[in-house]
Design a protein around this motif. Structure first.
Motif, PDB file in Angstrom:
ATOM      1  N   LEU A   1     -15.068   0.416   2.284  1.00  0.00           N
ATOM      2  CA  LEU A   1     -14.170   1.219   3.113  1.00  0.00           C
ATOM      3  C   LEU A   1     -12.807   0.553   3.257  1.00  0.00           C
ATOM      4  O   LEU A   1     -11.764   1.213   3.188  1.00  0.00           O
ATOM      5  N   SER A   2     -12.815  -0.756   3.456  1.00  0.00           N
ATOM      6  CA  SER A   2     -11.548  -1.491   3.590  1.00  0.00           C
ATOM      7  C   SER A   2     -10.699  -1.346   2.337  1.00  0.00           C
ATOM      8  O   SER A   2      -9.486  -1.146   2.415  1.00  0.00           O
ATOM      9  N   LEU A   3     -11.341  -1.411   1.173  1.00  0.00           N
ATOM     10  CA  LEU A   3     -10.629  -1.249  -0.096  1.00  0.00           C
ATOM     11  C   LEU A   3     -10.037   0.150  -0.204  1.00  0.00           C
ATOM     12  O   LEU A   3      -8.866   0.324  -0.569  1.00  0.00           O
ATOM     13  N   ILE A   4     -10.816   1.148   0.127  1.00  0.00           N
ATOM     14  CA  ILE A   4     -10.352   2.533   0.032  1.00  0.00           C
ATOM     15  C   ILE A   4      -9.178   2.778   0.971  1.00  0.00           C
ATOM     16  O   ILE A   4      -8.165   3.390   0.595  1.00  0.00           O
ATOM     17  N   LEU A   5      -9.282   2.284   2.192  1.00  0.00           N
ATOM     18  CA  LEU A   5      -8.233   2.518   3.179  1.00  0.00           C
ATOM     19  C   LEU A   5      -6.954   1.754   2.855  1.00  0.00           C
ATOM     20  O   LEU A   5      -5.875   2.115   3.308  1.00  0.00           O
ATOM     21  N   ASP A   6      -7.065   0.690   2.057  1.00  0.00           N
ATOM     22  CA  ASP A   6      -5.866  -0.013   1.570  1.00  0.00           C
ATOM     23  C   ASP A   6      -5.086   0.869   0.590  1.00  0.00           C
ATOM     24  O   ASP A   6      -3.874   0.721   0.436  1.00  0.00           O
TER      25      ASP A   6
END
Length: 272
Positions: free
Chosen positions: A97-102
């Motif tokens: 999720l952190s990667l996607i939201l970046d």
């Protein structure tokens, strides 16, 4: 046009949400779990649709080129599905999720959470910790509380499936919201057609009770308990109640579901 992102797209309720938004003509980006190896096979279940694209981890610049479009972007995030995963997958989801939201700007996150946990076995405290970590990183979360669901792609670990097949004993069954059971298809259609895009904290329930259906599922003596409730009564009381009208073929869907489970023609959509 508004953009729809659906996390864990090939799992039970997330898949229903995907199908309903595609039926309504929206552009949908499906985001599979990072630990899912059979993406190509599962993607065939969506079918060929010009409005559907699977999120690819192809690098920041390419991802941004794909998604910088007009309208708002909504992220649909189903804790209802997450309860059927194993605990070891929770941290992978947080990192993913952190990667996607970046890479992607999200205007609103819609979180589907079960009113009561219906998967077994499940570590309640570990799951709640996972939920808190998710909420800490996703933007503008709105909660939609869901009663128990049934549908053609019901996970094997679902409490209803286990009980109806008599594959588990000595299980505590939460009683308080089981008469408000909904078809997963009808719940997803209601969200896409009647609620979107004006979301607020709400709890969905059936417009008519399904006591008889529950009695058919629970064809054995069970210990009733409220221990598995995911929300406090005060939290639920503060949510807007939205009644989902039963479709004309609800009774047929129930019968088909029972036949499907009884005859073991059931497909486990949560094989990781």
């Amino acid at each position: 046009m508004d953009q729809i992102c659906i996390y864990g797209v090939y799992h039970f309720f997330a898949f229903e949400i995907c199908q309903q938004f595609l039926n309504e003509g929206y552009q949908v980006t499906g985001i599979p779990y990072p630990f899912q190896d059979d993406r190509e096979e599962l993607s065939l279940m969506v079918g060929r649709n010009a409005n559907y694209a699977e999120w690819k981890e192809t690098g920041e610049s390419q991802v941004k080129d794909q998604v910088e479009k007009e309208g708002k972007t909504f992220l649909f995030f189903s804790h209802y599905d997450h309860q059927f995963l194993e605990e070891k997958h929770f941290e992978a989801i947080i990192q993913h999720l952190s990667l996607i939201l970046d890479h992607r700007k999200i205007d609103q996150t819609i979180i589907f959470q079960p009113v009561e946990y219906t998967a077994i076995p499940i570590s309640i405290e570990s799951f709640r910790t996972f939920q808190e970590k998710c909420e800490a990183i996703i933007p503008n979360p709105i909660y939609i509380a869901l009663p128990p669901l049934y549908g053609s792609r019901q996970p094997e670990r679902d409490l209803f499936v286990q009980l109806y097949r008599k594959q588990t004993d000595d299980v505590k069954v939460p009683k308080s919201n089981f008469n408000e059971i909904l078809s997963s298809e009808e719940a997803a259609a209601f969200i896409a057609k009647k609620i979107f895009p004006h979301f607020e904290h709400a709890i969905l329930k059936s417009s008519e009770g399904f006591t008889g259906f529950i009695e058919k599922i629970l064809e054995k003596d069970c210990e009733w308990s409220g221990d598995l409730t995911a929300w406090s009564r005060n939290e639920l009381n503060n949510m807007k109640v939205m009644e989902v009208p039963a479709g004309a073929n609800s009774e047929k869907k129930q019968k088909d579901w029972l036949i499907n489970i009884r005859e073991f023609h059931h497909h486990n959509t949560h094989h990781i």
